[in-house]
Design a protein around this motif. Structure first.
Motif, mmCIF file in Angstrom:
data_model
loop_
_atom_site.group_PDB
_atom_site.id
_atom_site.type_symbol
_atom_site.label_atom_id
_atom_site.label_comp_id
_atom_site.label_asym_id
_atom_site.label_seq_id
_atom_site.Cartn_x
_atom_site.Cartn_y
_atom_site.Cartn_z
ATOM 1 N N LEU A 199 0.831 -1.207 0.000
ATOM 2 C CA LEU A 199 0.000 0.000 0.000
ATOM 3 C C LEU A 199 0.864 1.256 0.000
ATOM 4 N N LEU A 200 1.909 1.263 0.813
ATOM 5 C CA LEU A 200 2.811 2.420 0.825
ATOM 6 C C LEU A 200 3.419 2.646 -0.558
ATOM 7 N N THR B 255 -8.221 5.744 -4.290
ATOM 8 C CA THR B 255 -9.492 5.474 -3.631
ATOM 9 C C THR B 255 -9.471 4.053 -3.067
ATOM 10 N N SER B 256 -10.456 3.745 -2.247
ATOM 11 C CA SER B 256 -10.542 2.390 -1.708
ATOM 12 C C SER B 256 -10.715 1.379 -2.833
ATOM 13 N N ASP B 257 -11.490 1.759 -3.861
ATOM 14 C CA ASP B 257 -11.654 0.847 -4.996
ATOM 15 C C ASP B 257 -10.341 0.656 -5.750
ATOM 16 N N ASP B 258 -9.580 1.751 -5.899
ATOM 17 C CA ASP B 258 -8.262 1.631 -6.543
ATOM 18 C C ASP B 258 -7.391 0.633 -5.788
ATOM 19 N N LEU C 22 -4.190 -3.836 -5.782
ATOM 20 C CA LEU C 22 -3.485 -4.766 -4.901
ATOM 21 C C LEU C 22 -4.165 -6.126 -4.841
ATOM 22 N N ASN C 23 -5.312 -6.216 -5.476
ATOM 23 C CA ASN C 23 -6.063 -7.480 -5.517
ATOM 24 C C ASN C 23 -6.287 -8.024 -4.099
ATOM 25 N N VAL C 24 -6.896 -7.171 -3.257
ATOM 26 C CA VAL C 24 -7.129 -7.534 -1.863
ATOM 27 C C VAL C 24 -8.600 -7.353 -1.506
ATOM 28 N N SER D 60 -6.439 10.050 5.060
ATOM 29 C CA SER D 60 -7.507 9.883 4.071
ATOM 30 C C SER D 60 -8.527 10.999 4.176
ATOM 31 N N LYS D 61 -9.250 11.199 3.082
ATOM 32 C CA LYS D 61 -10.348 12.158 3.028
ATOM 33 C C LYS D 61 -11.328 11.668 1.980
ATOM 34 N N ASP D 62 -12.577 11.488 2.391
ATOM 35 C CA ASP D 62 -13.631 11.019 1.485
ATOM 36 C C ASP D 62 -13.231 9.713 0.797
ATOM 37 N N ARG D 63 -12.665 8.793 1.578
ATOM 38 C CA ARG D 63 -12.277 7.457 1.102
ATOM 39 C C ARG D 63 -11.181 7.502 0.035
#
Length: 270
Positions: A18-19, A28-31, A36-38, A58-61
């Motif tokens: 993630l880093l 975004t969370s979807d990205d 990362l396929n998680v 974070s801001k607005d996910r």
């Protein structure tokens, strides 16, 4: 209990990845899930641990690296790249002389990226290495600095020149002296048999003995590096690398090693 920072980063592939992903920019969370396929549920506790260390926010996910998070992620990436280069060919790097690579370039050796070790089998050790030929034959630019000369590569160089390659060849003094005595083109050979010095689009240089490496070749596509072993013995194996960062690293090493090179005048003019 809050774990130590190094454990937070390196003991979890999810946190580490993630880093590195956030170095590319906010996600975004979807990205994050897609790239990362998680499973997002599995990522939430990992994100919380990175937030505890103020490495991400974070801001607005949408998730970002903090300033310190970016500095740590950048340096972690550099370390991981070095570890990758070393781990993949550990026996080669550990048993060869790296002393001619300047400290600043050795610190950045991770820029070589994933490397391949090229080696000839015993039956073909004195032939042109087919993997070397395949890697170099289509180059439009090639700079080679070498402490040995293998005539079997003449055919490859001739093909490269016919294809318009801009070629620079630098040899140590003792190797160049041998080439002059045994391989200089005398003007009577057919084109495919041209041996030396009168190749078009080619610049020749000589450098004092003591290069400290067997060869470095840098083309627009690859970096080819050959080193003496730790006992200063010749080794016919090469490290092969490719990519923009690898190319820049190779060009810097090539420029450093060739600082004392002096051009040889030939019958072919620029």
């Amino acid at each position: 209990m809050k774990s130590c920072l190094i454990d937070t980063i390196f003991l979890s592939d999810k946190r580490k990845n993630l880093l590195l992903l956030l170095l590319e920019g906010p996600q975004t969370s979807d990205d994050i899930k897609d790239k990362l396929n998680v499973n997002w549920g599995a990522m939430i506790p990992q994100i919380k641990k990175l937030e505890e260390w103020d490495l991400i926010t974070s801001k607005d996910r949408v998730y970002y690296l903090t300033d310190m998070g970016r500095a740590i992620a950048n340096n972690s990436k550099q370390l991981l790249n070095i570890l990758c280069v070393y781990e993949n060919n550990q026996k080669y790097w550990a048993t060869h002389d790296l002393s001619r690579i300047p400290t600043d370039l050795l610190d950045r050796i991770g820029e070589l990226g994933p490397c391949k070790l090229l080696e000839s089998d015993l039956a073909h050790v004195f032939d042109a290495n087919k993997d070397v030929v395949e890697a170099m034959i289509d180059a439009t630019f090639c700079g080679t600095l070498s402490n040995f000369f293998q005539p079997q590569y003449n055919k490859m160089y001739n093909t490269m020149i016919k294809n318009g390659c801009d070629l620079t060849l630098i040899y140590s003094q003792s190797v160049f002296d041998r080439i002059l005595s045994e391989y200089v083109y005398d003007g009577t050979a057919e084109l495919d048999d041209v041996k030396f010095l009168d190749w078009k689009n080619t610049k020749f240089y000589v450098i004092p003995d003591g290069l400290g490496i067997t060869e470095i070749s840098v083309t627009n596509n690859i970096v080819l590096l050959g080193l003496f072993d730790s006992d200063n013995r010749f080794d016919s194996r090469y490290i092969l690398s490719s990519g923009d960062r690898s190319h820049q690293w190779g060009m810097e090493l090539f420029a450093f090693l060739s600082k004392e090179a002096k051009r040889i005048e030939t019958n072919v003019k620029d």
